[in-house]
Scaffold this active site. Structure first.
Site, short mmCIF file in Angstrom:
data_model
loop_
_atom_site.label_atom_id
_atom_site.label_comp_id
_atom_site.label_asym_id
_atom_site.label_seq_id
_atom_site.Cartn_x
_atom_site.Cartn_y
_atom_site.Cartn_z
N GLU A 131 0.79 -1.05 0.25
CA GLU A 131 0.12 0.10 -0.40
C GLU A 131 1.00 1.01 -0.53
O GLU A 131 1.96 1.08 1.13
CB GLU A 131 -0.75 -0.21 1.53
CG GLU A 131 -2.04 1.06 1.07
CD GLU A 131 -2.84 1.22 2.17
OE1 GLU A 131 -3.06 0.14 3.05
OE2 GLU A 131 -3.75 2.17 2.09
N GLY A 271 2.70 2.35 10.38
CA GLY A 271 2.43 1.74 12.16
C GLY A 271 1.93 -0.02 11.74
O GLY A 271 2.57 -0.54 12.30
N MET A 273 0.00 -2.90 8.61
CA MET A 273 0.30 -2.62 7.20
C MET A 273 -1.15 -4.33 7.17
O MET A 273 -0.94 -4.95 7.66
CB MET A 273 0.73 -2.79 6.10
CG MET A 273 0.50 -3.50 5.14
SD MET A 273 -1.36 -2.14 5.00
CE MET A 273 -2.17 -2.66 3.54
N GLU A 274 -2.59 -4.07 7.01
CA GLU A 274 -3.76 -4.40 6.95
C GLU A 274 -3.70 -5.73 5.28
O GLU A 274 -4.01 -6.95 5.04
CB GLU A 274 -4.73 -4.05 6.87
CG GLU A 274 -5.80 -3.87 5.46
CD GLU A 274 -5.14 -2.26 6.21
OE1 GLU A 274 -3.85 -1.96 6.08
OE2 GLU A 274 -5.26 -1.34 4.93
N ASN A 275 -2.44 -6.45 5.16
CA ASN A 275 -2.65 -7.64 4.25
C ASN A 275 -3.52 -8.75 4.43
O ASN A 275 -3.49 -8.73 5.54
CB ASN A 275 -0.75 -7.74 4.13
CG ASN A 275 0.04 -6.53 3.62
OD1 ASN A 275 -0.16 -6.10 2.94
ND2 ASN A 275 0.77 -6.96 4.98
N GLU A 308 -5.44 -3.27 12.06
CA GLU A 308 -5.75 -4.48 11.10
C GLU A 308 -6.16 -5.21 10.95
O GLU A 308 -6.62 -5.34 9.60
CB GLU A 308 -3.96 -4.48 11.10
CG GLU A 308 -2.71 -3.53 11.09
CD GLU A 308 -3.17 -2.33 10.30
OE1 GLU A 308 -3.62 -2.23 9.34
OE2 GLU A 308 -3.13 -0.84 11.02
N HIS A 311 -9.39 -4.72 9.74
CA HIS A 311 -9.90 -3.87 8.30
C HIS A 311 -10.17 -5.33 7.33
O HIS A 311 -10.31 -5.08 6.00
CB HIS A 311 -7.82 -3.52 7.63
CG HIS A 311 -7.99 -2.14 7.44
ND1 HIS A 311 -8.26 -0.74 7.58
CD2 HIS A 311 -6.46 -1.09 7.59
CE1 HIS A 311 -7.70 -0.22 7.05
NE2 HIS A 311 -6.86 0.05 7.62
N GLU A 330 -9.90 3.88 6.02
CA GLU A 330 -9.50 4.12 7.01
C GLU A 330 -9.54 4.91 8.12
O GLU A 330 -10.27 4.59 9.23
CB GLU A 330 -8.18 4.83 6.45
CG GLU A 330 -6.61 4.69 5.89
CD GLU A 330 -6.42 2.87 6.70
OE1 GLU A 330 -6.98 2.70 8.33
OE2 GLU A 330 -5.67 2.17 6.06
#
Ligand code: TRP
Ligand code: ZN
Length: 885
Positions: A131, A271, A273-275, A308, A311, A330
């Site tokens: 991202e 901070g 990442m929501e992969n 996360e 998300h 977000e």
């Protein structure tokens, strides 16, 4: 080839949005992983929109193209062109399969975007960050969030060097290859945009837990970290489970894969990442233990783990059509996290923390040259729009809508939103449309909040008519102009309010022509829709004290003509902790104005008296009391100034605290400190945390009037601290007071935590809080320290970020030397990591309102950056906006 270094970066506009002409239904990726060189093979199954004639164009940045096949045939060089980060291919049809093979260089990637190395090359591991537009640094692809594909990913690597191989999705086999190599495959059945792709490879340890979802699906939860950190992951694991349960119970949303992996890295731009299925965290927001983490950090870990995880629905299952809709995921996810954290901890304290953050980070952004709407209309570098406005103000907008619909209505709306848009890329109109439709109401008027930048000013004045027994409240709104938006329209502003009598009791509310509201209710929401509106309350028997914007019901700046005594009454009596705090903040701000203008000390006296009374009230919650005893910060107070002299603001705030400390009294402070200190524990429960928080505040207040005693107590506290919270609080008091004992404590801290980068970040950060005149030299000493590096974002932020943002007194030197040092480092940093340099540069955001000397110096420093050749697109956009709007 790379467009990163363009002189005048292209502008992307929301109004130019077009659906993609080419989509990818399925992608098969194969990675041959190596530290210096990794080869990536991608097979894309293409779909072509029948009504679109454009040739196939794929994004790709800095890729070395090794091979290209279309439908099984090697393509001649004449059939493709790669320039300006776009690969154009001739001859593709609907249903075609394009296969490319490229080489990338992970170890040389200091931007931490795409595939990169975390840690030293001998021991470090490989990971990705995609991202917003990192996937194009890995392979050729339509790298935009409205292209959703299913992924099959095969990783191949040397087994000894990369024993652990991970990618998003479910595991789908693993095995041995020749020459000590091995492979692992992952299949993600849920179509996702490329920004949610992730892989991790290297030497990592794990902790695991079995989880069963509400409907009975077993999920294996795994947290991965390097060997020295794996012992600090239990708390995050607990937080993850709590988050999963909470989303099931509050939104009816379950996890949807067989495994959920979380990985910690020390080298990360933000901070976390929501992969999909493979969240990656900055270690700062995942690792926690009492010896090295503060209470605040524990809560931050819980919040970011939740963010996360949430998300997975708000962002992944329902994603964004384009990056202008960023707040769709977000703002909504921040809001969901805020609800969760309020449920897990104290709701009023959480609200205080969030509103304080909004005021410290978002209001200044909205008032300066970088102001932009929650849904910006244009950008040149999307990474510059992961801002407090998109996140924090975005969350406030969701909160207003949720408040408007009520608990059940909001849930009904969210159910419709999630089910209608599941597996699709949505817009903010889709969001408001679903919420409105589920409730038979039109929410589109709220869209103006998303389109208009700037913080509305709400002015309120009240008039009591004893003969009529009415109280008339006049509300007016006005939003100041922001760059590119000279004219503002009125917004729908929900104002939650109550009226208090002079005994501190809430009055039943009867609004003339009111649209209901439970009869006799003591709290109401009035929605302002026009520039000015009047509300009449009937059957009011005494002059009431209004309490407005309760719970911070809208992200506005309230200006009202309460008497200080009225605010003091709310501060003392309001049953709601947040509103009480808010009354105290307003009163302290008035007291600040008085001190600055040398006018009557009525507000200051009222503030000190009310707090002194609360200080000796044993019923009040310790953590809340700590917050009540804290006046607005220097950044917030600066927002009240027409021309800002940060040294002056600092001195006035110190004076506020000194007055408060004197009013409470040295003896009472010491006594309270001793009592709290006697209860010192390691426990993490709310009461223990609250006691530590109050203890710190009491010590800080004592330091204002009796530094000798405060430093003696702080030294003892440092030496005996069982937890990082107590240790760092003591260290901070010693450093801020420039106490002689600080030196030994800092040496000790450094020795003790030499092997712990997160603790060492605190060692850097705390020293940036030295008093004004002393700090510049210290910053220069610290950057010469062997453990300082511009390559690590956490370290950069610990030193330069903390200095420039959290010590305005020490950063904004009259001679401009602070600005010059920062700008020098920004230049170097920009060559390594444009995302981090651009973000750090925003510390200069408020330069236009500085008093003339500092303003001139700041402008010269920024202008010298603008003249620099080869600046990244990221930093160029920030610098140009700061100079030219
Ligand atoms: N989507 C992430 C979040 O808010 C943040 C994010 C965006 C990010 N871009 C990033 C994180 C780049 C790390 C690096 O949860
Ligand atoms: Zn997020």
């Amino acid at each position: 080839m790379t467009s990163l270094r363009d002189a005048s970066p292209a502008v992307i506009r929301l109004s130019d949005y077009r659906a993609p002409a080419w989509r990818v239904s399925h992608v098969e990726l194969t990675f041959d992983l190596g530290i210096d060189s990794t080869e990536v093979t991608a097979r894309l199954q293409l779909q072509h929109a029948a009504d679109r004639a454009e040739p196939l164009r794929l994004d790709g940045e800095g890729l070395e193209l090794l091979a290209i096949h279309l439908d099984g045939e090697a393509l001649p060089e004449s059939a493709w062109r790669y320039a300006d980060s776009v690969l154009e291919v001739d001859g593709a049809r609907d249903g075609s399969v394009l296969e490319t093979r490229v080489r990338v260089q992970p170890a040389a990637n200091t931007a931490l975007e795409g595939l990169y190395l975390s840690g030293p090359r001998e021991r470090g591991f490989l990971l990705t960050q995609c991202e917003a537009e990192g996937f194009r640094h890995i392979t050729f692809f339509p790298d935009r969030p409205d292209v959703l594909a299913s992924y099959t990913v095969t990783l191949r690597a040397d087994r000894a060097r990369f024993p652990v191989l991970l990618a998003g999705g479910n595991p789908d086999g693993a095995g041995e290859l020749d020459n000590g190599r091995h492979w692992a495959r992952f299949v993600d059945p849920h179509p996702k945009p490329s920004y949610l792709f992730a892989l991790v490879a290297g030497r990592l340890e794990k902790i695991e837990r079995a989880y069963v979802t509400a409907s009975g699906r077993p999920v294996q939860l795994v947290i991965w970290a390097e060997a020295d950190a794996i012992g600090r992951c239990e708390y995050a694991m607990d937080a993850l489970q709590r988050s999963m349960r909470w989303d099931e119970q509050n939104y009816g949303r379950e996890y949807d894969l067989d495994v959920f992996h979380v990985v910690a890295t020390h080298d990360f731009n933000m901070g976390a990442m929501e992969n999909k299925g493979l969240n990656i965290f900055n270690a700062k927001y995942l690792l926690a233990d009492a010896d090295s983490s503060t209470d605040d950090e524990y809560r931050a870990v819980e919040a970011v783990v939740a963010h996360e995880y949430f998300h997975n629905w708000s962002g992944n299952r329902v994603t964004c059509r384009d990056w202008f809709q960023l707040s769709l995921k977000e703002g909504l996810t921040v809001f969901r996290e805020q609800q969760f954290s309020a449920d897990m901890n104290s709701a009023p304290l959480k609200r205080i923390e969030d509103v304080a953050l909004l005021r410290r980070a978002q209001f200044p952004e909205d008032a300066g040259p970088l102001a932009h709407p929650v849904r910006p209309a244009q950008y040149s570098e999307i990474n510059n729009f992961y801002t407090a406005t998109v996140y924090e103000k975005g969350s406030e907008l969701v909160r207003m809508v949720a408040g408007h619909l009520g608990h059940e209505g909001f849930r009904r709306g969210m159910d419709l939103y999630f089910s209608r848009h599941d597996g699709h890329a949505a817009t903010l109109e889709d969001f408001l449309g679903a919420l409105g439709e589920a409730n038979g109401t039109d929410l589109l008027p709220f869209l103006s909040w998303y389109a208009q930048a700037g913080t509305p000013r709400l002015t309120a004045s009240g008039h009591y008519d004893a003969a009529q027994r009415t109280y008339t409240l006049t509300l007016a709104q006005h939003t100041p102009a922001t760059p590119n938006q000279p004219h503002k329209q009125p917004l729908p502003i929900p104002v939650k309010l109550a009226l208090f009598d002079d005994h501190g009791q809430m009055l039943p509310l009867h609004v003339a022509d009111g649209d209901g509201g439970a009869a006799g209710a003591t709290e109401r929401v009035l929605v302002m829709e026009k520039s000015e509106q009047r509300f009449v309350f009937q059957h009011v028997d005494t002059v009431p004290v209004p309490s407005l914007l309760r719970g911070f019901s809208a992200p506005v700046i309230l200006e009202c003509d309460y008497a200080p005594a009225d605010l003091a009454r709310l501060l003392r009596h309001d049953p709601d902790g947040f509103n009480r705090w808010e009354a105290g903040q307003q009163l302290a701000a008035r007291a600040f104005d008085n001190l600055r203008d040398g006018t009557a000390t009525e507000a200051l006296d009222a503030w000190c008296d009310a707090l002194a009374a609360l200080f000796s009230d044993s019923a009040i919650d310790a953590a809340l009391l700590a917050d009540l005893l804290t006046p607005p910060g220097e950044i917030e107070l600066s927002e009240r100034e027409r021309l800002v002299n940060p040294q002056h603001v600092h001195a006035l705030r110190q004076q506020l605290q000194e007055s408060l400390a004197l009013r409470i009294g040295q003896a009472a402070l010491i006594q309270r400190y001793e009592a709290l200190n006697a209860q010192t524990t390691l426990a993490l429960d709310a009461i223990s945390q609250g006691q530590r928080r109050l203890k710190r505040r009491v010590l800080e207040l004592l330091a204002r009037i009796d530094p000798w005693t405060a430093h003696t107590l702080a030294t003892l506290q440092y030496d005996n601290a069982p937890s990082m919270t107590d240790r760092l609080a003591a260290l901070s008091v010693l450093v801020r007071g420039n106490a002689p004992q600080a030196h030994a404590a800092l040496l000790h801290f450094r020795e003790r935590y030499a092997d712990n980068p997160l603790a060492m970040d605190k060692w850097f950060a705390v020293q940036t809080q030295l008093p004004g005149e002393l700090v510049l030299d210290r910053v220069q000493m610290l950057e010469a320290d062997a453990t300082f590096t511009l390559k690590n974002p956490n370290r950069v932020n610990a030193l330069f970020g903390s200095w420039a943002r959290s010590n305005p007194d020490g950063f904004h030197r009259a001679d401009g030397s602070g600005y010059r040092l920062l700008v020098e480092r920004l230049r170097e940093l920009d060559r390594l990591n444009p995302q981090v340099s651009a973000r750090l540069a925003t510390a200069l955001n408020g330069w236009q309102r500085l008093e003339p000397h500092r303003r001139t110096a700041a402008k010269a420093a920024i202008a010298s950056l603008a003249e620099q050749n080869g600046l990244s697109r990221n930093l160029t956009e920030i610098v140009q906006s700061m100079l030219h709007s």
